[in-house]
Enzyme design. Structure first.
Site, PDB file in Angstrom:
ATOM      1  N   ASP A 100      41.798  38.106  42.365  1.00  0.00           N
ATOM      2  CA  ASP A 100      43.062  38.396  43.019  1.00  0.00           C
ATOM      3  C   ASP A 100      43.737  39.636  42.884  1.00  0.00           C
ATOM      4  O   ASP A 100      43.950  39.872  41.760  1.00  0.00           O
ATOM      5  CB  ASP A 100      43.754  36.990  42.340  1.00  0.00           C
ATOM      6  CG  ASP A 100      45.050  36.898  43.344  1.00  0.00           C
ATOM      7  OD1 ASP A 100      45.453  37.597  44.435  1.00  0.00           O
ATOM      8  OD2 ASP A 100      45.831  35.953  43.210  1.00  0.00           O
ATOM      9  N   HIS A 135      46.139  39.223  39.411  1.00  0.00           N
ATOM     10  CA  HIS A 135      47.352  38.999  40.295  1.00  0.00           C
ATOM     11  C   HIS A 135      48.369  38.983  38.819  1.00  0.00           C
ATOM     12  O   HIS A 135      48.027  38.507  37.778  1.00  0.00           O
ATOM     13  CB  HIS A 135      47.244  37.785  41.114  1.00  0.00           C
ATOM     14  CG  HIS A 135      48.580  37.601  41.688  1.00  0.00           C
ATOM     15  ND1 HIS A 135      49.778  37.219  41.250  1.00  0.00           N
ATOM     16  CD2 HIS A 135      48.536  37.406  42.974  1.00  0.00           C
ATOM     17  CE1 HIS A 135      50.725  37.096  42.137  1.00  0.00           C
ATOM     18  NE2 HIS A 135      50.144  37.064  43.160  1.00  0.00           N
ATOM     19  N   ASP A 157      40.533  39.460  47.216  1.00  0.00           N
ATOM     20  CA  ASP A 157      41.047  38.726  48.121  1.00  0.00           C
ATOM     21  C   ASP A 157      42.105  39.730  48.893  1.00  0.00           C
ATOM     22  O   ASP A 157      42.652  39.553  50.215  1.00  0.00           O
ATOM     23  CB  ASP A 157      41.988  37.688  47.867  1.00  0.00           C
ATOM     24  CG  ASP A 157      43.177  38.055  47.109  1.00  0.00           C
ATOM     25  OD1 ASP A 157      43.172  38.905  46.387  1.00  0.00           O
ATOM     26  OD2 ASP A 157      44.347  37.043  47.171  1.00  0.00           O
ATOM     27  N   ASN A 158      42.525  40.756  48.397  1.00  0.00           N
ATOM     28  CA  ASN A 158      43.375  41.909  49.014  1.00  0.00           C
ATOM     29  C   ASN A 158      43.398  43.010  48.016  1.00  0.00           C
ATOM     30  O   ASN A 158      43.061  42.758  46.970  1.00  0.00           O
ATOM     31  CB  ASN A 158      44.708  41.323  49.623  1.00  0.00           C
ATOM     32  CG  ASN A 158      45.469  40.741  48.316  1.00  0.00           C
ATOM     33  OD1 ASN A 158      45.577  39.323  48.335  1.00  0.00           O
ATOM     34  ND2 ASN A 158      46.075  41.329  47.408  1.00  0.00           N
ATOM     35  N   ARG A 178      41.932  33.979  51.947  1.00  0.00           N
ATOM     36  CA  ARG A 178      41.152  32.819  51.602  1.00  0.00           C
ATOM     37  C   ARG A 178      40.761  32.043  52.629  1.00  0.00           C
ATOM     38  O   ARG A 178      39.801  31.535  52.604  1.00  0.00           O
ATOM     39  CB  ARG A 178      41.968  32.295  50.456  1.00  0.00           C
ATOM     40  CG  ARG A 178      42.167  32.856  48.824  1.00  0.00           C
ATOM     41  CD  ARG A 178      43.290  32.789  48.247  1.00  0.00           C
ATOM     42  NE  ARG A 178      43.538  33.846  47.285  1.00  0.00           N
ATOM     43  CZ  ARG A 178      42.869  33.995  46.117  1.00  0.00           C
ATOM     44  NH1 ARG A 178      42.154  33.056  45.527  1.00  0.00           N
ATOM     45  NH2 ARG A 178      43.078  35.117  45.540  1.00  0.00           N
ATOM     46  N   CYS A 204      47.171  36.780  49.681  1.00  0.00           N
ATOM     47  CA  CYS A 204      46.426  35.681  49.153  1.00  0.00           C
ATOM     48  C   CYS A 204      45.860  34.550  50.311  1.00  0.00           C
ATOM     49  O   CYS A 204      44.696  34.437  50.703  1.00  0.00           O
ATOM     50  CB  CYS A 204      46.885  35.179  48.139  1.00  0.00           C
ATOM     51  SG  CYS A 204      47.348  36.032  46.723  1.00  0.00           S
TER      52      CYS A 204
HETATM   53 MG    MG Z   1      45.872  38.302  46.389  1.00  0.00          MG
END
Ligand code: MG
Length: 462
Positions: A40, A224, A276-277, A84, A80
């Site tokens: 994350d 994260h 995720d990013n 996903r 996020c």
């Molecule tokens: Mg994220």
């Protein structure tokens, strides 16, 4: 002694025919297990095998040495929830409804979630006879109808959204639930122990299901922020707490791969590691955010730093070792790739945005699709085709301003200029025209759907 070529071919042909006759009916080949590990907010520059000078990631580096490391791998959204949703459905967030005009992700007071009419990788693989599990962060709807059990997962251990959505950060948030299947087993779990607990659950899931095909989705909550780490990793990295957290995540990946080897499953399991990013690089996060390396900008933007992520594929004997792959690929490609490997049926009644990248994964092709659509919420901000990337709208991650329309649009040649420094639109009017046409063709395929992020639980204080 040498045979004439024709004779040799005949001998080989007869030999193979005899082999077929003797072998009798073929045993069904067991389809491979699949594990997707999703970090994350881990940036493109945050692993040692992607060039970070002081973060140590020996397990991911070994995974890359035994597998394939992608240099042009993308997610479908720079935050996020939509990222996903796209990974699990193979569809852009504007198609599966995981987008919003007001909100960019789901919150503890959101009423929406991934619509149950969507087909996730888990749902499709379950039909194909797989056992399916998720360990970690869901973030696709925390109300009962949207939980993993309703999206094809047999097993769930984890928290339903981001690790910063806690009462300590926002008094209107409820206690953060920790789920086992569809039951809350704990509230506000000590996040310092989360990666260790996730790892134990992932390892147990693999051991328990080793005799039949399984799909394990392991989206870890870190790095994260808030950054939390177990005592075993605290204060160990020269990069500080962020490096400690990434090191523990790296250890966790190592435990998964070690378990596969111990159980004799490594030759029959595809493992994908990605993020995720991009990293959080806003000033407010200071040292707690990651790095996009040589890429420009970070999370919440459609610049490369927001959506190009580290990605490693591992499947000893099938994915070639020590391979750096420059093919453009996206998380949405995993849906058709995995479904085809599992001999599951690809849905025919909906638009899919990924392509099967098995030929790329096996080193038999150096290219699949070379088009990337960069969405921010419901708007198409940029498109990549081949080496060219055009920005129609831009937005920085540090400012609060809405998107800035770029007219004429900005054009970058990413193979020459991965940092998006030199706008070359004036010199390439034909490319700009072609990409404008692609924009129009693509947007015609997007039909309006209810937006899930803008639906709130009634009367909820926030
Ligand atoms: Mg994220």
């Amino acid at each position: 002694m040498s045979f004439p070529k024709k004779a040799l071919r005949l001998i080989l042909l007869l030999g193979s025919m005899a082999g077929t006759a003797l072998a009798g009916p073929q045993k069904p080949v067991r389809p491979p297990n699949v594990i997707v590990i999703f970090a994350d907010d881990l940036g493109y520059g945050d692993l040692s095998c992607y060039g970070h000078p002081t973060i140590r990631t020996p397990h991911l580096d070994r995974m890359a040495a035994e597998g394939m490391r992608f240099t042009q791998f993308y997610v479908a959204a720079p935050v996020c929830s939509p990222s996903r949703a796209a990974l699990l459905t193979g569809r852009l967030p504007v198609r599966n409804g995981m987008a919003g005009k007001q909100k960019v992700v789901l919150f503890p007071y959101s009423a929406g979630g991934l619509p149950t009419g969507e087909i996730t990788i888990a749902k499709a693989l379950k039909v194909a006879g797989y056992t399916t599990g998720i360990v970690g962060k869901w973030h696709l709807g925390h109300l009962p109808e949207y939980l993993p059990a309703n999206h094809g997962f047999d097993y769930y251990f984890g928290i339903p959204y981001s690790n910063d959505m806690i009462p300590a950060r926002n008094k209107s948030y409820p206690p953060m639930p920790l789920y086992k299947d569809s039951k809350v087993v704990e509230e506000n779990p000590d996040q310092r122990g989360l990666t260790k607990r996730y790892t134990d659950e992932a390892v147990a899931f693999i051991r328990k299901n080793k005799d039949k095909p399984f799909f394990l989705y392991y989206p870890n909550n870190f790095p994260h922020e808030p950054l939390l780490v177990s005592d075993a990793y605290k204060g160990k990295s020269k990069r500080g707490l962020y490096g400690d957290v990434v090191a523990e995540l790296d250890w966790s990946v190592g435990q998964v791969l070690k378990t596969l080897k111990e159980q004799g499953l490594d030759k029959n399991t595809l493992v994908i590691f990605t993020s995720d990013n991009g990293p959080t690089i806003q000033d407010v996060h200071r040292e707690s955010g990651g790095s996009a390396g040589l890429l420009y900008e970070g999370k919440k933007t459609t610049y490369e730093g927001g959506m190009r992520v580290p990605a490693i594929a591992w499947w000893p004997g099938t994915v070639p070792a020590s391979r750096t792959c420059e093919a453009v690929a996206t998380t949405m490609d995993l849906f058709p790739t995995i479904l085809n490997l599992a001999k599951a049926r690809l849905p025919q009644d909906r638009e899919l945005d990924g392509v099967d990248i098995y030929p790329v994964l096996t080193g038999k092709a150096d290219k699949a699709s070379d088009v990337v659509f960069y969405y921010n919420q419901t708007d198409l901000y940029a498109i990549r085709k081949g080496p060219w990337k055009i920005h129609f709208i831009t937005r920085s991650s540090t400012g609060k301003e809405a998107g800035v329309v770029q007219d004429p649009p900005l054009l970058y040649q990413l193979e020459v200029d991965p940092s998006e420094r030199f706008n070359v639109s004036k010199d390439n009017p034909a490319v700009v025209e072609e990409l404008r046409k692609l924009y129009a063709d693509h947007t015609r395929t997007v039909k309006p759907v209810p937006l899930q992020f803008d639906r709130m639980i009634e009367n909820h204080a926030r």
